[in-house]
Design a protein around this motif. Structure first.
Motif, short mmCIF file in Angstrom:
data_model
loop_
_atom_site.label_atom_id
_atom_site.label_comp_id
_atom_site.label_asym_id
_atom_site.label_seq_id
_atom_site.Cartn_x
_atom_site.Cartn_y
_atom_site.Cartn_z
N UNK A 24 6.25 -5.99 12.60
CA UNK A 24 5.19 -5.32 11.53
C UNK A 24 5.26 -3.79 11.41
N UNK A 25 5.28 -3.23 12.76
CA UNK A 25 5.50 -1.66 12.91
C UNK A 25 6.55 -1.14 11.66
N UNK A 26 7.63 -2.03 11.69
CA UNK A 26 8.72 -1.40 10.86
C UNK A 26 8.25 -1.16 9.43
N UNK A 27 7.51 -2.29 8.94
CA UNK A 27 6.97 -2.12 7.71
C UNK A 27 6.15 -1.21 7.26
N UNK A 28 5.08 -1.07 8.28
CA UNK A 28 4.07 0.02 8.05
C UNK A 28 4.76 1.44 8.48
N UNK A 29 5.58 1.40 9.26
CA UNK A 29 6.13 2.76 9.49
C UNK A 29 7.09 3.38 8.50
N UNK A 30 7.65 2.32 7.76
CA UNK A 30 8.40 2.79 6.50
C UNK A 30 7.64 3.20 5.47
N UNK A 31 6.26 2.97 5.16
CA UNK A 31 5.31 3.63 4.49
C UNK A 31 4.69 4.62 4.93
N UNK A 32 4.93 5.24 6.31
CA UNK A 32 4.21 6.08 7.03
C UNK A 32 4.11 7.56 6.33
N UNK A 33 5.37 7.64 5.52
CA UNK A 33 5.91 9.01 4.77
C UNK A 33 6.16 9.02 3.33
N UNK A 34 5.52 7.83 2.93
CA UNK A 34 5.65 7.60 1.48
C UNK A 34 4.71 8.35 0.74
N UNK A 35 3.30 8.63 1.11
CA UNK A 35 2.45 9.20 0.32
C UNK A 35 2.92 10.38 -0.32
N UNK A 36 3.04 11.42 0.46
CA UNK A 36 3.65 12.59 0.08
C UNK A 36 4.75 12.62 -1.06
N UNK A 37 5.78 11.61 -0.86
CA UNK A 37 6.85 11.55 -1.86
C UNK A 37 6.00 10.99 -2.95
#
Length: 427
Positions: A94-107
């Motif tokens: 589950x952390x992998x899914x959420x971690x993959x989105x952790x830096x997406x907002x700035x992009x």
């Protein structure tokens, strides 16, 4: 009494021109009705419009009236509780899914600015500043954690390097994240709203929602109209009120305060923040600051649990400004305002569904600029039948504050006092 226009902030005073948007009158039908024209609502609406959905946005006051138009304007990655907490709570998958989105907002923000030509003073680079050795150890661990999830734009700053990017003596070190940065937040959301309207989207301002009739075809009511929709997205966050009591029970509005100086000379401004990065410190009740596009220092901090408006914002924030930058002891403060963000007990965002067709996202807990843009994309995905990323957030456990709505403010304030004392003692 319901407010009818933006607060008297620097952002409102320097906002790009925006058209008047009439209040909802009469009945209409659409694919998706979005409640709230802040970052979450407009982000979701824009993603959906790009996919061909008919979308109507209902806003109680004006686009960006709430936290989206009042915040510090900093692009800060991850969540208010970091990915390691999610790993311990839900496990590695589950952390992998959420971690993959952790830096997406700035992009997403940068993609929007580039694609639609949004003028919002976008600058790259954000600094986390350590006030003591324990803060520095935390940043060292955070760098390893974030690199494990793909952020390779990080640099640890020792006591010499931190002074090269922030001209103050109060920090022992820090971490620079070049995937972070800062923007004029109100101009960003106004630009995104204009992009949404260019694709046929409809925004009604001055249209506070009074109730939602749930069912196979939900109906969203305002004082003078109603919207029938296949889906509803609730995106009011700290300004939603008690429209949906089940959402209000597991969150708490909190106020944060911001001041903005008069324009600084080019020499003074560049001496304070030579690379024009934004900064936030690592204290539990942190200070955050940056330069505006016209060289003002925008400095914020403090938390008022329960979101009361302080009587003298400048008196609360100015001492921290002067402690950080004694060079500004004689500077004039041109603007001071407060804005509310929504806190959850876990400090993790709440994303979910009510019934079959009412979706919501709320409780960014201080990381709203980036997370709201991720949430908008995730909400658009689930309405298109792609639920994996939505389900990852919906699986996060959330609990009511101890003591219920009556005692949540004093209990949370007591906890904040404990962590403030730890900061003061360097623990």
């Amino acid at each position: 009494m319901l407010e009818t226009q933006h607060t008297t902030s620097y952002y409102a005073a320097s906002a790009n021109p925006s058209p008047a948007r009439p209040a909802l009158q009469g009945s209409s039908e659409t694919d998706v009705c979005v409640i709230g024209a802040g970052f979450t609502g407009i982000s979701a609406a824009l993603h959906l419009a790009e996919q061909g959905f008919r979308v109507t946005v209902l806003e109680a006051v004006q686009v960006g009236f709430g936290a989206s138009g009042r915040n510090g304007g900093q692009i800060v990655n991850s969540y208010s509780r970091d990915i390691d907490v999610i790993e311990r709570t839900l496990g590695a998958d589950q952390a992998r899914l959420l971690g993959d989105m952790a830096f997406e907002g700035g992009r997403i923000i940068r993609e929007r600015v580039a694609r639609y030509g949004i003028d919002c003073d976008l600058k790259d680079g954000g600094v986390f500043a350590a006030l003591n050795g324990n803060h520095m150890k935390h940043l060292e661990a955070q760098k390893k954690l974030w690199e494990r999830y793909g952020n390779t734009q990080l640099e640890l700053l020792d006591d010499r390097r931190i002074r090269e990017v922030v001209n103050t003596d109060i920090y022992t070190g820090g971490m620079l994240d070049m995937s972070g940065g800062h923007i004029h937040p109100l101009n960003l959301v106004l630009g995104e709203a204009a992009a949404f309207e260019s694709l046929g989207g409809i925004i009604h301002e001055h249209s506070p929602v009074t109730r939602i009739d749930q069912g196979s075809i939900p109906v969203v009511h305002t004082a003078e109209g109603q919207v029938k929709a296949r889906y509803v997205i609730v995106a009011g966050n700290a300004y939603l009120g008690n429209l949906l009591p089940q959402l209000a029970a597991k969150s708490m509005p909190c106020g944060t305060q911001v001041i903005t100086t008069e324009p600084l000379s080019e020499e003074l401004a560049s001496s304070l923040l030579p690379q024009d990065y934004c900064v936030e410190d690592c204290a539990y009740l942190l200070d955050y600051y940056r330069l505006s596009g016209d060289r003002r220092m925008i400095f914020g901090g403090g938390v008022v649990y329960g979101a009361r408006d302080p009587s003298n914002i400048e008196a609360l924030i100015r001492p921290n400004l002067i402690k950080t930058f004694p060079q500004l002891k004689d500077v004039k403060i041109d603007y001071a305002w407060t804005g509310n963000f929504l806190l959850t007990l876990s400090r993790l965002p709440q994303v979910g569904r009510i019934g079959d067709n009412i979706y919501y996202s709320q409780g960014c807990s201080g990381h709203g600029v980036t997370f709201t843009h991720v949430a908008g994309r995730v909400l658009a995905e689930v309405l298109r039948g792609q639920a994996e990323r939505f389900d990852a957030f919906a699986a996060l456990p959330h609990y009511p504050f101890p003591g219920g709505r009556l005692l949540r403010v004093p209990f949370t304030a007591m906890g904040a006092w404990y962590y403030q004392m730890r900061d003061k003692l360097g623990l």
